[in-house]
Design a protein around this motif. Structure first.
Motif, PDB file in Angstrom:
ATOM      1  N   ASP A  28       0.811  -1.230   0.000  1.00 55.03           N
ATOM      2  CA  ASP A  28       0.000   0.000   0.000  1.00 55.03           C
ATOM      3  C   ASP A  28       0.840   1.274   0.000  1.00 55.03           C
ATOM      4  O   ASP A  28       0.579   2.192  -0.783  1.00 55.03           O
ATOM      5  CB  ASP A  28      -0.982   0.000   1.170  1.00 55.03           C
ATOM      6  N   PRO A  29       1.884   1.378   0.854  1.00 54.50           N
ATOM      7  CA  PRO A  29       2.709   2.600   0.812  1.00 54.50           C
ATOM      8  C   PRO A  29       3.426   2.803  -0.519  1.00 54.50           C
ATOM      9  O   PRO A  29       3.554   3.935  -0.993  1.00 54.50           O
ATOM     10  CB  PRO A  29       3.717   2.394   1.946  1.00 54.50           C
ATOM     11  N   LYS A  30       3.908   1.717  -1.138  1.00 55.87           N
ATOM     12  CA  LYS A  30       4.588   1.851  -2.430  1.00 55.87           C
ATOM     13  C   LYS A  30       3.628   2.300  -3.529  1.00 55.87           C
ATOM     14  O   LYS A  30       3.978   3.121  -4.368  1.00 55.87           O
ATOM     15  CB  LYS A  30       5.255   0.535  -2.834  1.00 55.87           C
ATOM     16  N   ILE A  31       2.436   1.770  -3.502  1.00 57.87           N
ATOM     17  CA  ILE A  31       1.438   2.172  -4.492  1.00 57.87           C
ATOM     18  C   ILE A  31       1.097   3.648  -4.301  1.00 57.87           C
ATOM     19  O   ILE A  31       1.039   4.402  -5.264  1.00 57.87           O
ATOM     20  CB  ILE A  31       0.191   1.280  -4.399  1.00 57.87           C
ATOM     21  N   ALA A  32       0.910   4.072  -3.066  1.00 56.75           N
ATOM     22  CA  ALA A  32       0.616   5.484  -2.778  1.00 56.75           C
ATOM     23  C   ALA A  32       1.786   6.379  -3.178  1.00 56.75           C
ATOM     24  O   ALA A  32       1.587   7.466  -3.729  1.00 56.75           O
ATOM     25  CB  ALA A  32       0.289   5.658  -1.299  1.00 56.75           C
ATOM     26  N   GLU A  33       3.004   5.928  -2.920  1.00 53.81           N
ATOM     27  CA  GLU A  33       4.202   6.700  -3.260  1.00 53.81           C
ATOM     28  C   GLU A  33       4.261   7.001  -4.752  1.00 53.81           C
ATOM     29  O   GLU A  33       4.708   8.062  -5.170  1.00 53.81           O
ATOM     30  CB  GLU A  33       5.441   5.907  -2.838  1.00 53.81           C
ATOM     31  N   HIS A  34       3.774   6.084  -5.545  1.00 53.96           N
ATOM     32  CA  HIS A  34       3.800   6.255  -7.004  1.00 53.96           C
ATOM     33  C   HIS A  34       2.447   6.696  -7.563  1.00 53.96           C
ATOM     34  O   HIS A  34       2.200   6.572  -8.762  1.00 53.96           O
ATOM     35  CB  HIS A  34       4.276   4.961  -7.662  1.00 53.96           C
ATOM     36  N   ARG A  35       1.604   7.194  -6.672  1.00 49.01           N
ATOM     37  CA  ARG A  35       0.287   7.733  -7.027  1.00 49.01           C
ATOM     38  C   ARG A  35      -0.547   6.722  -7.816  1.00 49.01           C
ATOM     39  O   ARG A  35      -1.188   7.054  -8.806  1.00 49.01           O
ATOM     40  CB  ARG A  35       0.444   9.046  -7.800  1.00 49.01           C
ATOM     41  N   GLY A  36      -0.550   5.496  -7.354  1.00 51.88           N
ATOM     42  CA  GLY A  36      -1.302   4.442  -8.023  1.00 51.88           C
ATOM     43  C   GLY A  36      -2.503   4.011  -7.209  1.00 51.88           C
ATOM     44  O   GLY A  36      -2.828   4.608  -6.186  1.00 51.88           O
ATOM     45  N   ARG A  37      -3.141   2.972  -7.697  1.00 46.47           N
ATOM     46  CA  ARG A  37      -4.290   2.422  -6.972  1.00 46.47           C
ATOM     47  C   ARG A  37      -4.498   0.981  -7.395  1.00 46.47           C
ATOM     48  O   ARG A  37      -4.116   0.578  -8.495  1.00 46.47           O
ATOM     49  CB  ARG A  37      -5.547   3.232  -7.221  1.00 46.47           C
ATOM     50  N   ILE A  38      -5.086   0.211  -6.495  1.00 45.84           N
ATOM     51  CA  ILE A  38      -5.448  -1.167  -6.799  1.00 45.84           C
ATOM     52  C   ILE A  38      -6.790  -1.123  -7.530  1.00 45.84           C
ATOM     53  O   ILE A  38      -7.730  -0.499  -7.059  1.00 45.84           O
ATOM     54  CB  ILE A  38      -5.588  -1.996  -5.504  1.00 45.84           C
ATOM     55  N   VAL A  39      -6.865  -1.760  -8.667  1.00 48.92           N
ATOM     56  CA  VAL A  39      -8.118  -1.768  -9.419  1.00 48.92           C
ATOM     57  C   VAL A  39      -8.869  -3.083  -9.265  1.00 48.92           C
ATOM     58  O   VAL A  39     -10.057  -3.155  -9.535  1.00 48.92           O
ATOM     59  CB  VAL A  39      -7.903  -1.451 -10.922  1.00 48.92           C
ATOM     60  N   LYS A  40      -8.146  -4.128  -8.818  1.00 48.86           N
ATOM     61  CA  LYS A  40      -8.810  -5.408  -8.588  1.00 48.86           C
ATOM     62  C   LYS A  40      -8.020  -6.172  -7.534  1.00 48.86           C
ATOM     63  O   LYS A  40      -6.802  -6.278  -7.611  1.00 48.86           O
ATOM     64  CB  LYS A  40      -8.883  -6.227  -9.868  1.00 48.86           C
ATOM     65  N   ASN A  41      -8.737  -6.714  -6.563  1.00 48.23           N
ATOM     66  CA  ASN A  41      -8.123  -7.527  -5.532  1.00 48.23           C
ATOM     67  C   ASN A  41      -8.817  -8.885  -5.563  1.00 48.23           C
ATOM     68  O   ASN A  41     -10.034  -8.959  -5.463  1.00 48.23           O
ATOM     69  CB  ASN A  41      -8.290  -6.853  -4.170  1.00 48.23           C
ATOM     70  N   THR A  42      -8.023  -9.951  -5.697  1.00 44.04           N
ATOM     71  CA  THR A  42      -8.603 -11.282  -5.837  1.00 44.04           C
ATOM     72  C   THR A  42      -8.327 -12.173  -4.634  1.00 44.04           C
ATOM     73  O   THR A  42      -8.278 -13.388  -4.758  1.00 44.04           O
ATOM     74  CB  THR A  42      -8.060 -11.959  -7.103  1.00 44.04           C
ATOM     75  N   GLY A  43      -8.112 -11.604  -3.486  1.00 43.23           N
ATOM     76  CA  GLY A  43      -7.796 -12.392  -2.298  1.00 43.23           C
ATOM     77  C   GLY A  43      -6.306 -12.498  -2.114  1.00 43.23           C
ATOM     78  O   GLY A  43      -5.734 -11.837  -1.274  1.00 43.23           O
ATOM     79  N   ASP A  44      -5.641 -13.330  -2.929  1.00 43.02           N
ATOM     80  CA  ASP A  44      -4.192 -13.456  -2.829  1.00 43.02           C
ATOM     81  C   ASP A  44      -3.481 -12.749  -3.974  1.00 43.02           C
ATOM     82  O   ASP A  44      -2.275 -12.866  -4.126  1.00 43.02           O
ATOM     83  CB  ASP A  44      -3.786 -14.927  -2.786  1.00 43.02           C
ATOM     84  N   GLY A  45      -4.204 -11.990  -4.751  1.00 39.47           N
ATOM     85  CA  GLY A  45      -3.594 -11.286  -5.879  1.00 39.47           C
ATOM     86  C   GLY A  45      -4.170  -9.888  -5.998  1.00 39.47           C
ATOM     87  O   GLY A  45      -5.164  -9.552  -5.385  1.00 39.47           O
ATOM     88  N   ALA A  46      -3.470  -9.073  -6.788  1.00 35.74           N
ATOM     89  CA  ALA A  46      -3.927  -7.702  -6.973  1.00 35.74           C
ATOM     90  C   ALA A  46      -3.480  -7.202  -8.341  1.00 35.74           C
ATOM     91  O   ALA A  46      -2.468  -7.628  -8.864  1.00 35.74           O
ATOM     92  CB  ALA A  46      -3.365  -6.791  -5.894  1.00 35.74           C
ATOM     93  N   LEU A  47      -4.252  -6.300  -8.886  1.00 37.51           N
ATOM     94  CA  LEU A  47      -3.924  -5.640 -10.139  1.00 37.51           C
ATOM     95  C   LEU A  47      -4.023  -4.145  -9.876  1.00 37.51           C
ATOM     96  O   LEU A  47      -5.026  -3.662  -9.351  1.00 37.51           O
ATOM     97  CB  LEU A  47      -4.914  -6.053 -11.237  1.00 37.51           C
ATOM     98  N   GLY A  48      -2.964  -3.418 -10.197  1.00 38.30           N
ATOM     99  CA  GLY A  48      -2.964  -1.978  -9.936  1.00 38.30           C
ATOM    100  C   GLY A  48      -2.397  -1.203 -11.096  1.00 38.30           C
ATOM    101  O   GLY A  48      -1.718  -1.757 -11.958  1.00 38.30           O
ATOM    102  N   HIS A  49      -2.704   0.080 -11.132  1.00 36.20           N
ATOM    103  CA  HIS A  49      -2.161   0.956 -12.161  1.00 36.20           C
ATOM    104  C   HIS A  49      -2.085   2.368 -11.609  1.00 36.20           C
ATOM    105  O   HIS A  49      -2.730   2.706 -10.615  1.00 36.20           O
ATOM    106  CB  HIS A  49      -2.967   0.894 -13.460  1.00 36.20           C
ATOM    107  N   PRO A  50      -1.297   3.219 -12.249  1.00 34.09           N
ATOM    108  CA  PRO A  50      -1.185   4.601 -11.786  1.00 34.09           C
ATOM    109  C   PRO A  50      -2.448   5.382 -12.083  1.00 34.09           C
ATOM    110  O   PRO A  50      -3.104   5.144 -13.096  1.00 34.09           O
ATOM    111  CB  PRO A  50       0.005   5.156 -12.566  1.00 34.09           C
ATOM    112  N   ASP A  51      -2.801   6.286 -11.186  1.00 30.32           N
ATOM    113  CA  ASP A  51      -3.904   7.189 -11.461  1.00 30.32           C
ATOM    114  C   ASP A  51      -3.494   8.177 -12.533  1.00 30.32           C
ATOM    115  O   ASP A  51      -2.341   8.548 -12.645  1.00 30.32           O
ATOM    116  CB  ASP A  51      -4.320   7.967 -10.202  1.00 30.32           C
ATOM    117  N   GLN A  52      -4.443   8.586 -13.329  1.00 24.50           N
ATOM    118  CA  GLN A  52      -4.144   9.522 -14.416  1.00 24.50           C
ATOM    119  C   GLN A  52      -4.161  10.935 -13.942  1.00 24.50           C
ATOM    120  O   GLN A  52      -4.714  11.464 -13.202  1.00 24.50           O
ATOM    121  CB  GLN A  52      -5.144   9.353 -15.555  1.00 24.50           C
TER     122      GLN A  52
END
Length: 69
Positions: A45-69
């Motif tokens: 979570d901190p690394k994603i926030a540091e790069h201004r990103g977000r999780i777009v899908k969470n599958t329990g043991d997996g995640a897909l994220g991308h940077p916010d535009q």
């Protein structure tokens, strides 16, 4: 003819999955879930926030994220 300037941005897409998650939950479901949640909160979570990103899908043991535009 008009001159247009296009500005591009590099973007990274993160795909993450926990190796052995099914085996680990079979051994200790509650402990595995608590450990995964703790690591997501403290590391991912901190690394994603540091790069201004977000999780777009969470599958329990997996995640897909991308940077916010």
């Amino acid at each position: 003819m008009s001159s247009q300037h296009l500005e591009g941005r590099l973007a990274a897409i993160l795909a993450a999955d926990v190796a052995g998650y099914s085996r680990l939950t079979g051994l200790d479901e509650e402990g595995t879930h608590l450990e995964l949640t703790a690591r997501l909160t403290s590391v991912l979570d901190p690394k994603i926030a540091e790069h201004r990103g977000r999780i777009v899908k969470n599958t329990g043991d997996g995640a897909l994220g991308h940077p916010d535009q």
